[in-house]
Scaffold this motif. Structure first.
Motif, PDB file in Angstrom:
ATOM      1  N   UNK A 162       0.744  -1.042   0.065  1.00  0.00           N
ATOM      2  CA  UNK A 162       0.016   0.046   0.086  1.00  0.00           C
ATOM      3  C   UNK A 162       0.885   1.165  -0.179  1.00  0.00           C
ATOM      4  N   UNK A 163       2.207   1.222   0.632  1.00  0.00           N
ATOM      5  CA  UNK A 163       2.696   2.369   0.358  1.00  0.00           C
ATOM      6  C   UNK A 163       3.142   3.063  -0.877  1.00  0.00           C
ATOM      7  N   UNK A 164       3.749   2.246  -1.920  1.00  0.00           N
ATOM      8  CA  UNK A 164       3.984   2.882  -3.167  1.00  0.00           C
ATOM      9  C   UNK A 164       2.548   3.522  -3.737  1.00  0.00           C
ATOM     10  N   UNK A 165       1.373   2.729  -3.374  1.00  0.00           N
ATOM     11  CA  UNK A 165       0.425   3.439  -3.947  1.00  0.00           C
ATOM     12  C   UNK A 165      -0.062   4.639  -3.301  1.00  0.00           C
ATOM     13  N   UNK A 166       0.348   4.886  -2.008  1.00  0.00           N
ATOM     14  CA  UNK A 166       0.003   6.200  -1.394  1.00  0.00           C
ATOM     15  C   UNK A 166       0.817   7.274  -1.956  1.00  0.00           C
ATOM     16  N   UNK A 167       2.053   6.921  -1.965  1.00  0.00           N
ATOM     17  CA  UNK A 167       3.111   7.695  -2.569  1.00  0.00           C
ATOM     18  C   UNK A 167       2.984   8.297  -3.951  1.00  0.00           C
ATOM     19  N   UNK A 168       2.569   7.328  -4.779  1.00  0.00           N
ATOM     20  CA  UNK A 168       2.218   7.628  -6.143  1.00  0.00           C
ATOM     21  C   UNK A 168       1.005   8.370  -6.337  1.00  0.00           C
ATOM     22  N   UNK A 169       0.028   8.181  -5.796  1.00  0.00           N
ATOM     23  CA  UNK A 169      -1.174   9.153  -5.863  1.00  0.00           C
ATOM     24  C   UNK A 169      -0.934  10.697  -5.397  1.00  0.00           C
ATOM     25  N   UNK A 170       0.084  10.765  -4.194  1.00  0.00           N
ATOM     26  CA  UNK A 170       0.296  11.913  -3.682  1.00  0.00           C
ATOM     27  C   UNK A 170       1.161  12.910  -4.583  1.00  0.00           C
ATOM     28  N   UNK A 171       2.450  12.181  -5.129  1.00  0.00           N
ATOM     29  CA  UNK A 171       3.236  12.643  -6.080  1.00  0.00           C
ATOM     30  C   UNK A 171       2.460  13.036  -7.414  1.00  0.00           C
ATOM     31  N   UNK A 198      10.487   2.178  -7.716  1.00  0.00           N
ATOM     32  CA  UNK A 198       9.207   1.694  -7.408  1.00  0.00           C
ATOM     33  C   UNK A 198       8.577   2.318  -6.414  1.00  0.00           C
ATOM     34  N   UNK A 199       9.265   3.209  -5.608  1.00  0.00           N
ATOM     35  CA  UNK A 199       8.391   3.973  -4.528  1.00  0.00           C
ATOM     36  C   UNK A 199       8.183   2.989  -3.389  1.00  0.00           C
ATOM     37  N   UNK A 200       8.560   1.778  -3.434  1.00  0.00           N
ATOM     38  CA  UNK A 200       8.067   0.904  -2.556  1.00  0.00           C
ATOM     39  C   UNK A 200       8.606   1.088  -1.082  1.00  0.00           C
ATOM     40  N   UNK A 201      10.010   1.651  -1.104  1.00  0.00           N
ATOM     41  CA  UNK A 201      10.477   2.000   0.129  1.00  0.00           C
ATOM     42  C   UNK A 201      10.671   3.525   0.405  1.00  0.00           C
ATOM     43  N   UNK A 202       9.802   4.470  -0.312  1.00  0.00           N
ATOM     44  CA  UNK A 202       9.733   5.630  -0.045  1.00  0.00           C
ATOM     45  C   UNK A 202       9.822   6.024   1.332  1.00  0.00           C
ATOM     46  N   UNK A 203      10.756   7.002   1.813  1.00  0.00           N
ATOM     47  CA  UNK A 203      10.706   7.340   3.300  1.00  0.00           C
ATOM     48  C   UNK A 203      11.630   8.454   3.335  1.00  0.00           C
ATOM     49  N   UNK A 204      11.894   8.983   4.489  1.00  0.00           N
ATOM     50  CA  UNK A 204      12.556  10.121   4.747  1.00  0.00           C
ATOM     51  C   UNK A 204      13.964   9.752   4.551  1.00  0.00           C
ATOM     52  N   UNK A 205      14.996  10.575   4.178  1.00  0.00           N
ATOM     53  CA  UNK A 205      16.082  10.255   4.386  1.00  0.00           C
ATOM     54  C   UNK A 205      16.853  10.165   5.824  1.00  0.00           C
ATOM     55  N   UNK A 206      17.815   9.643   5.932  1.00  0.00           N
ATOM     56  CA  UNK A 206      18.533   9.305   7.149  1.00  0.00           C
ATOM     57  C   UNK A 206      18.499  10.391   8.165  1.00  0.00           C
ATOM     58  N   UNK A 207      18.082  10.170   9.192  1.00  0.00           N
ATOM     59  CA  UNK A 207      18.046  11.335  10.460  1.00  0.00           C
ATOM     60  C   UNK A 207      17.039  12.572  10.223  1.00  0.00           C
ATOM     61  N   UNK A 208      15.895  12.436   9.115  1.00  0.00           N
ATOM     62  CA  UNK A 208      15.108  13.040   8.899  1.00  0.00           C
ATOM     63  C   UNK A 208      13.617  12.608   9.327  1.00  0.00           C
ATOM     64  N   UNK A 209      12.348  13.485   9.289  1.00  0.00           N
ATOM     65  CA  UNK A 209      11.259  13.273   9.444  1.00  0.00           C
ATOM     66  C   UNK A 209      10.379  12.786   8.053  1.00  0.00           C
ATOM     67  N   UNK A 210       9.366  12.056   8.257  1.00  0.00           N
ATOM     68  CA  UNK A 210       8.323  12.125   7.078  1.00  0.00           C
ATOM     69  C   UNK A 210       6.896  11.830   7.682  1.00  0.00           C
ATOM     70  N   UNK A 211       6.710  12.238   8.908  1.00  0.00           N
ATOM     71  CA  UNK A 211       5.423  12.354   9.635  1.00  0.00           C
ATOM     72  C   UNK A 211       4.578  13.282   8.834  1.00  0.00           C
ATOM     73  N   UNK A 212       4.836  14.550   8.525  1.00  0.00           N
ATOM     74  CA  UNK A 212       4.017  15.444   7.915  1.00  0.00           C
ATOM     75  C   UNK A 212       3.702  14.887   6.564  1.00  0.00           C
ATOM     76  N   UNK A 213       4.582  14.281   5.814  1.00  0.00           N
ATOM     77  CA  UNK A 213       4.370  13.863   4.238  1.00  0.00           C
ATOM     78  C   UNK A 213       3.367  12.635   4.466  1.00  0.00           C
ATOM     79  N   UNK A 214       3.391  11.561   5.386  1.00  0.00           N
ATOM     80  CA  UNK A 214       2.597  10.597   5.527  1.00  0.00           C
ATOM     81  C   UNK A 214       1.312  10.777   5.689  1.00  0.00           C
ATOM     82  N   UNK A 215       1.175  11.855   6.824  1.00  0.00           N
ATOM     83  CA  UNK A 215      -0.193  12.175   7.207  1.00  0.00           C
ATOM     84  C   UNK A 215      -1.109  13.095   5.958  1.00  0.00           C
ATOM     85  N   UNK A 216      -0.213  13.663   5.153  1.00  0.00           N
ATOM     86  CA  UNK A 216      -0.952  14.379   4.132  1.00  0.00           C
ATOM     87  C   UNK A 216      -1.370  13.411   3.008  1.00  0.00           C
TER      88      UNK A 216
END
Length: 281
Positions: A162-171, A198-216
């Motif tokens: 489901x993660x790549x589907x979520x990211x692909x839609x948002x991008x 394939x965006x299957x492992x889309x995530x924040x780069x090391x030491x950064x946050x992605x919480x704002x991204x995922x909630x949006x």
């Protein structure tokens, strides 16, 4: 506009409306406060995306408020709550308050989508539903079924599928001007957001946050889930009409007036009082 690693095709001025100089953003002051970019309107439909954390600083608890677009205007981020110290049980009443403040456009609660898996999501979901009586919660669907997609589970479940589907839609939404982002901090997280081919492992780069991204991204998905399931795509139709000259592209002005709650720390009492003054009678 930042130079995004994977959003380099966004035309200048499309999809983003900068509100504050990120260099002047006081993280300590805004930590645990609601930043409002647009006051709630009683006839507009809103969705809130909730990404809980442990409230110990390793990750942030984030609530994004999305105003759902229509044939004339795209979706837009209208408020953001981010906190380093709100755990799952502290976050639940904030989410319930924000969802009831913004609403669904017909007097009910805004649709709320909570990331349910992980250490904290189920605790937040339980509190929102049982302790706080919040009723308009996103129902998980199994998208590879031919019928009866809806399950008996609440919330969003992030998996390798489901993660790549979520990211692909948002991008796609951001690059096609279907989602306007107002938070400079969210833009910064998007800039740091990394993905493989394939965006299957889309995530924040090391030491950064992605919480704002995922909630949006969750809020955007929930806003259009039933629409896509029904074989509709309002954003695609809006862009078709715009290209045909039947509707105008919204002008994004740097001189847009600040909203009455923007850049102010508001309490729940403040919001309720202003709500009553603005919308009563």
């Amino acid at each position: 506009m930042p130079n995004f690693s994977f959003l380099d095709k966004v035309p200048k001025g499309w999809g983003f409306r900068g509100c504050d100089d990120p260099a002047e953003f006081d993280h300590d002051y805004w930590n645990g406060k609601l930043v409002v970019y647009e006051d709630p309107q009683p006839t507009d439909q809103y969705v809130i995306g909730v990404d809980p954390s442990g409230g110990k600083g390793a990750d942030r608890s984030v609530i994004q408020v999305l105003r759902v677009g229509d044939i004339n205007r795209p979706d837009e981020q209208v408020a953001e709550f981010a906190s380093d110290h709100h755990g799952p049980h502290d976050l639940a009443p904030v989410a319930a308050l924000v969802g009831r403040l913004y609403g669904d456009g017909s007097g009910g609660e805004a649709l709320c989508i909570v990331e349910a898996n992980g250490e904290y999501g189920d605790a937040t979901l339980f509190d929102i539903r049982s302790r706080l009586g919040y009723g308009n919660l996103f129902v998980w669907k199994v998208y590879d079924r031919t019928k009866n997609l809806s399950s008996n589970r609440l919330g969003w479940w992030t998996t390798p599928s489901t993660r790549p589907k979520l990211v692909a839609r948002g991008v796609h939404a951001v690059t096609h001007n279907d989602l306007i982002i107002n938070s400079e901090e969210l833009l910064n997280e998007l800039e740091d957001f990394q993905s493989d081919h394939w965006m299957a492992k889309a995530q924040a780069s090391s030491g950064r946050h992605d919480d704002r991204v995922m909630s949006m991204l969750m809020a955007y998905w929930a806003a259009h889930d039933n629409e896509w399931k029904a074989g509709q795509d309002i954003a695609a139709e809006r862009n078709r009409l715009r290209l045909a000259g039947k509707i105008e592209q919204a002008e994004l002005s740097e001189d847009t007036p600040k909203r009455s709650w923007q850049n102010t720390a508001v309490t729940s009492a403040d919001m309720h009082e202003q709500w009553e003054e603005q919308f009563s009678g």
